[in-house]
Design an enzyme around this catalytic site. Structure first.
Site: not given
Ligand code: ARG
Length: 481
Positions: A157-158, A279, A285, A292
């Site tokens: 949580t949080h 990348s 990468k 996304e």
């Protein structure tokens, strides 16, 4: 043949090119060509059956519409930009084929009820397709959840360690969110699946038409009840746009986790190469771009929903041209939700979970503190007091760089005399997870119940959606037969 607007008779001159370009809806409504022809086929059949049109003419028009439909399906129907919309293009083509009797098709209808009918037919197919996409994703989530019902990971949580859960439990949380989305879509389907055809411009018509028959021929559940309402509102589009929005939101949240979990700081997930990118500059990468993009495309859904809300605000009765703005953004949003669902399903079925890493991370953050407090409650201590005793232990552990389970029994007892040997078992994270067996909890047997229940709902909905699709297909077959 003269290529002009359907309404040109009243005017001395045509629209300026720029005005035509500004007002044309062809770019968006060309996607409705199939539905437009189907709507016309039903309309003309009903006109023939009710005697509004001579049956010879009705048959002639039907035959030509079927030819046009074949052209639509083969991508051969040429759409002329100078004709303002898909309806005009199809009527023009019809008249080219059958001559002046093509002009009879528009008896007892208007483009106002025509477009509302077309878009409803389009949306009900889209909605069912999205339900199908949701089903596939839910099935993948359920399958992986069942496999991981014993794999311990931190529950947050949080974004702070809260309590240990199983990975299966976490995945089922996503599956149930999507289940409500699918339920909402089926609800939306029910409201979309009502037929405005025959409402005409806004007040109904003087011809003795049979609106029930038109609705039936197009596999709608019923004709709409009030002609003015039928041509003036787009809340059925809002329903679809809102449903798309909640799916997009839920996918964005799921994909956000995939992005986070594939970072080395988490290290919970290894995305499959086929859903990753590299990348152009950094050779090492491996980026979760697809997750996304799904996360980012929620913007399209939100844009469509808010643009439609604003378009509809304050419109007077009945049809207003503003309504034409309902299509472009909604279509794009639905399309993006469909592909996002497929991408997310692809990612989830191919990625690998690092459950050892998840287990390791569960040792951090005093994730078992609630369990120690609950243990004291079990020994008769009021919960508030137990909370304080454990908080004191946590505070001192933080200072000493220790975990609760690193403390000896003697050290633990300095916080409460009630702590005995058995406390050490209870604060093991596996045990913490297994013991949360309240209905809907994270214990493996609860996750198994959740998986069964969710799969059951998915299967029932699949049958309902398949049945709806079959009814639509049967209507098409009947109209074309
Ligand atoms: N392109 C219009 C729309 O999408 C079709 C209806 C046109 N009706 C009219 N009265 N101009 O709403």
């Amino acid at each position: 043949m003269d290529r002009k607007a359907l309404w040109s008779g009243r005017f001395e001159k045509g629209m300026d090119k720029s005005v035509l370009a500004f007002s044309s809806s062809l770019e968006d409504d060309s996607a409705l060509a199939f539905y437009d022809v189907m709507g016309s086929l039903a309309h003309v059949r009903m006109l023939g059956e009710t005697g509004v049109l001579p049956s010879d003419d009705a048959q002639l028009i039907s035959g030509a519409l079927k030819t046009i439909l074949r052209d639509v399906e083969d991508g051969r129907l040429e759409l002329d930009d100078s004709l303002e919309d898909v309806h005009t293009n199809i009527e023009q083509r019809l008249t080219e084929i059958v001559g002046p009797s093509g002009g009879m098709l528009h008896t007892a209808r208007s483009r106002n009820d025509q477009i509302a009918t077309d878009f409803r037919m389009y949306l009900r197919d889209e909605v069912l397709e999205i339900v199908r996409g949701l089903s596939l994703l839910q099935r993948t989530l359920i399958k992986r959840a069942e496999e991981e019902a014993h794999s311990v990971m931190p529950g947050y949580t949080h974004l702070q360690h809260a309590q240990p859960v199983s990975l299966g439990f976490h995945l089922m949380a996503h599956a149930f969110r999507l289940d409500r989305d699918a339920e909402r879509l089926m609800e939306a389907f029910r409201r979309i699946n009502v037929c405005p055809l025959g409402s005409a411009a806004m007040a109904g018509t003087t011809y003795p038409i049979d609106r029930r028959r038109s609705a039936e021929l197009l596999a709608f559940s019923a004709p709409s009840d009030n002609a003015m309402d039928s041509v003036s509102d787009r809340d059925f589009v809002l329903d679809a746009a809102y449903c798309a929005m909640t799916v997009a939101l839920h996918l964005s949240s799921l994909c956000e986790e995939l992005v986070m979990w594939s970072s080395p700081e988490f290290g919970f997930v290894e995305m499959d190469d086929s859903y990753s990118t590299g990348s152009s500059i950094m050779p090492q990468k491996k980026n979760p771009d697809i997750a996304e993009l799904v996360r980012g495309r929620v913007g399209r859904a939100a844009g469509a929903l808010s643009s439609l809300l604003i378009t509809l605000k304050g419109l007077p009765m009945a049809y207003n041209r503003d309504l034409q703005e309902d299509k472009a953004t909604t279509m794009r949003s639905l399309d993006s939700v469909r592909s996002s669902l497929a991408m997310t399903e692809g990612m989830l079925s191919t990625l690998s979970f690092d459950t050892a890493r998840m287990r390791e991370m569960s040792d951090n953050g005093f994730i078992n503190a609630t369990d120690l407090a609950d243990y004291l409650v079990g020994k008769g201590m009021p919960f508030r007091q137990a909370h304080e005793a454990v908080a004191a232990a946590v505070r001192e552990c933080i200072a000493a760089g220790l975990r609760l389970e690193d403390l000896s029994l003697q050290q633990l007892r300095s916080y409460s005399e009630m702590i005995d040997e058995d406390a050490l078992d209870i604060i093991g994270v596996e045990e913490c997870m297994r013991r949360r067996s309240s209905y809907g909890g994270t214990a493996p047997q609860c996750v198994a119940v959740q998986a069964t229940e969710c799969l059951d709902r998915v299967m029932r909905r699949e049958s309902a959606a398949d049945e709806a699709m079959r009814r639509i297909d049967a209507a098409w077959e009947h109209l074309l037969g």
